[in-house]
Motif scaffolding. Structure first.
Motif, short mmCIF file in Angstrom:
data_model
loop_
_atom_site.label_atom_id
_atom_site.label_comp_id
_atom_site.label_asym_id
_atom_site.label_seq_id
_atom_site.Cartn_x
_atom_site.Cartn_y
_atom_site.Cartn_z
N GLY A 1 24.65 -36.91 -1.32
CA GLY A 1 25.02 -36.85 -2.73
C GLY A 1 23.86 -36.80 -3.71
N VAL A 2 22.63 -36.64 -3.23
CA VAL A 2 21.49 -36.51 -4.15
C VAL A 2 21.71 -35.30 -5.06
N GLY A 3 21.38 -35.44 -6.33
CA GLY A 3 21.59 -34.37 -7.29
C GLY A 3 20.72 -33.16 -7.02
N SER A 4 21.24 -31.98 -7.32
CA SER A 4 20.52 -30.73 -7.07
C SER A 4 19.23 -30.64 -7.88
N GLU A 5 19.29 -31.07 -9.14
CA GLU A 5 18.10 -31.01 -10.00
C GLU A 5 17.01 -31.94 -9.48
N GLN A 6 17.41 -33.12 -9.04
CA GLN A 6 16.45 -34.09 -8.50
C GLN A 6 15.80 -33.55 -7.24
N PHE A 7 16.60 -32.96 -6.37
CA PHE A 7 16.09 -32.40 -5.12
C PHE A 7 15.13 -31.25 -5.40
N GLU A 8 15.50 -30.39 -6.33
CA GLU A 8 14.66 -29.24 -6.68
C GLU A 8 13.31 -29.70 -7.23
N LYS A 9 13.32 -30.63 -8.16
CA LYS A 9 12.07 -31.12 -8.74
C LYS A 9 11.17 -31.74 -7.67
N PHE A 10 11.78 -32.46 -6.75
CA PHE A 10 11.02 -33.11 -5.68
C PHE A 10 10.32 -32.07 -4.80
N LEU A 11 11.04 -31.04 -4.38
CA LEU A 11 10.43 -30.02 -3.52
C LEU A 11 9.36 -29.22 -4.26
N LEU A 12 9.66 -28.79 -5.48
CA LEU A 12 8.71 -27.99 -6.23
C LEU A 12 7.43 -28.78 -6.51
N LYS A 13 7.57 -30.06 -6.77
CA LYS A 13 6.40 -30.92 -7.03
C LYS A 13 5.50 -30.97 -5.79
N ASN A 14 6.11 -31.14 -4.63
CA ASN A 14 5.31 -31.23 -3.41
C ASN A 14 4.66 -29.90 -3.05
N LEU A 15 5.34 -28.80 -3.31
CA LEU A 15 4.75 -27.49 -3.08
C LEU A 15 3.56 -27.27 -4.02
N GLU A 16 3.75 -27.59 -5.27
CA GLU A 16 2.68 -27.40 -6.26
C GLU A 16 1.46 -28.26 -5.93
N GLU A 17 1.69 -29.50 -5.55
CA GLU A 17 0.57 -30.40 -5.24
C GLU A 17 -0.21 -29.94 -4.02
N ASN A 18 0.41 -29.15 -3.18
CA ASN A 18 -0.26 -28.64 -1.99
C ASN A 18 -0.66 -27.17 -2.12
N ASN A 19 -0.62 -26.67 -3.38
CA ASN A 19 -1.04 -25.29 -3.68
C ASN A 19 -0.31 -24.26 -2.84
N ILE A 20 1.01 -24.43 -2.77
CA ILE A 20 1.84 -23.49 -2.02
C ILE A 20 2.89 -22.91 -2.97
N ALA A 21 2.88 -21.61 -3.12
CA ALA A 21 3.87 -20.94 -3.97
C ALA A 21 5.23 -20.97 -3.29
N ILE A 22 6.27 -21.02 -4.09
CA ILE A 22 7.63 -21.00 -3.54
C ILE A 22 7.85 -19.72 -2.72
N GLU A 23 7.12 -18.66 -3.08
CA GLU A 23 7.24 -17.38 -2.36
C GLU A 23 6.71 -17.47 -0.93
N ALA A 24 5.92 -18.51 -0.64
CA ALA A 24 5.37 -18.68 0.71
C ALA A 24 6.37 -19.35 1.65
N VAL A 25 7.46 -19.87 1.10
CA VAL A 25 8.44 -20.59 1.92
C VAL A 25 9.34 -19.61 2.65
#
Length: 332
Positions: free
Chosen positions: A215-239
């Motif tokens: 039941g975790v919210g979609s917005e919360q989940f999205e922010k969490f993933l994008l934050k971790n990708l950004e902090e590791n210098n990985i573009a969403i396009e690399a996923v």
């Protein structure tokens, strides 16, 4: 396997459409348009769904029908035009990224038609950065840069290339490892600028292993993933994919993220995850609920075919994720 729609508007064209459909069906899924129905309505409904459209008619008819539906070379389907005698196969849209040139060549091989190519790099026998990017499994960050690179190639200029990955194969003569005004950068970040004019491409080689509370919210989940990708210098396009345990197969927040970013979602059984070899941060609580001591790290490694972990288990807001990258080389 591609989904191919074949449209014709005359009796002779219909015969060729049926013959072509039968031949293509051996390797693809084809659909023959019923010419008694409205072509504009049919295309409006299916243009974004099919991989290839073959028009057996005058090129002008095809152009007028598809014109209102064209969005961009990175999203448009391949469009090939044939005459009703089947003498010519002419790619008119998405020749490179959409695969229209390849589709025309396949059609020609099946029917004996002559392929008519008009893309400048092809007819001049030059390196085409969009063709190479597709072959290499890379995502182009800004498709408008294709024209810049291709124009320079056709003008005889050397194009630089910078890669964070090893090279494999023979580098095209149009490319150089030396300094250059225009160059291609291959990285997971997708925003590096090693050249004055940089054309960024990103290999899709990262698997994001995830877990979350129900039941975790979609917005919360999205922010969490994008934050971790950004902090590791990985573009969403690399996923390349999101991976998790099959217990999360219908988790709304994961499905919403994958739908928004058009990323496949794969799941594994607890037994499959438990069989993954490696040193993982296990949890007795997770094992009591999921049947395996760790979901995100094991999913990431399994999804990347035993690839290298680039982020171990990270938690926040009821979510967990880990990143793994499969082995990849910059191939020519």
């Amino acid at each position: 396997m591609k989904t191919i729609s074949i449209l014709s508007f005359t009796e002779r064209g219909k015969l060729l459409a049926e013959k072509l459909s039968a031949a293509l069906n051996k390797n693809h899924t084809t659909e023959v348009f019923d010419r008694r129905t409205d072509a504009k309505a049919y295309l409006s409904e299916h243009f974004a769904e099919k991989d290839v459209f073959v028009f057996i008619c005058a090129a002008g008819i095809a152009v007028r029908l598809i014109a209102p539906l064209i969005r961009g070379k990175d999203v448009d389907p391949a469009v090939v035009v044939m005459d009703e005698f089947g003498r010519y196969a002419i790619p008119i849209l998405s020749g490179h990224l959409g695969g229209a040139n390849e589709a025309a060549a396949e059609i020609a091989e099946l029917t004996g038609a002559q392929v008519i190519l008009t893309t400048a790099t092809d007819i001049n026998g030059k390196f085409a950065v969009d063709v190479w990017s597709k072959y290499a499994g890379c995502k182009i960050m800004d498709v408008s840069g294709i024209k810049t690179v291709s124009s320079a190639v056709l003008a005889g200029e050397k194009i630089g290339i910078h890669s964070g990955f090893p090279f494999e194969g023979n580098m095209p003569k149009e490319l150089t490892l030396d300094e250059a005004e225009i160059g291609i950068c291959v990285s997971l970040a997708g925003n590096q600028k090693p050249f004055p004019t940089t054309f960024n491409v990103v290999p899709r080689i990262v698997t994001v292993g995830v877990g979350c509370r129900k039941g975790v919210g979609s917005e919360q989940f999205e922010k969490f993933l994008l934050k971790n990708l950004e902090e590791n210098n990985i573009a969403i396009e690399a996923v390349e994919q999101i991976a998790s345990i099959d217990l999360k197969k219908f988790e709304t927040c994961i499905l919403a993220f994958c739908h928004k970013y058009k990323i496949p979602f794969v799941t594994y059984t607890a037994e499959e995850l438990a069989a993954v070899q490696g040193d993982f941060s296990g949890s007795d609580l997770v094992k009591s609920v999921a049947g395996v001591d760790n979901v995100c790290e094991r999913s990431a490694v399994l999804g990347s075919k035993g690839g290298r972990r680039i982020l171990s288990k990270t938690s926040g807001g009821g979510c967990t994720c880990a990143l793994a990258m499969k082995d990849w080389k910059c191939k020519f």
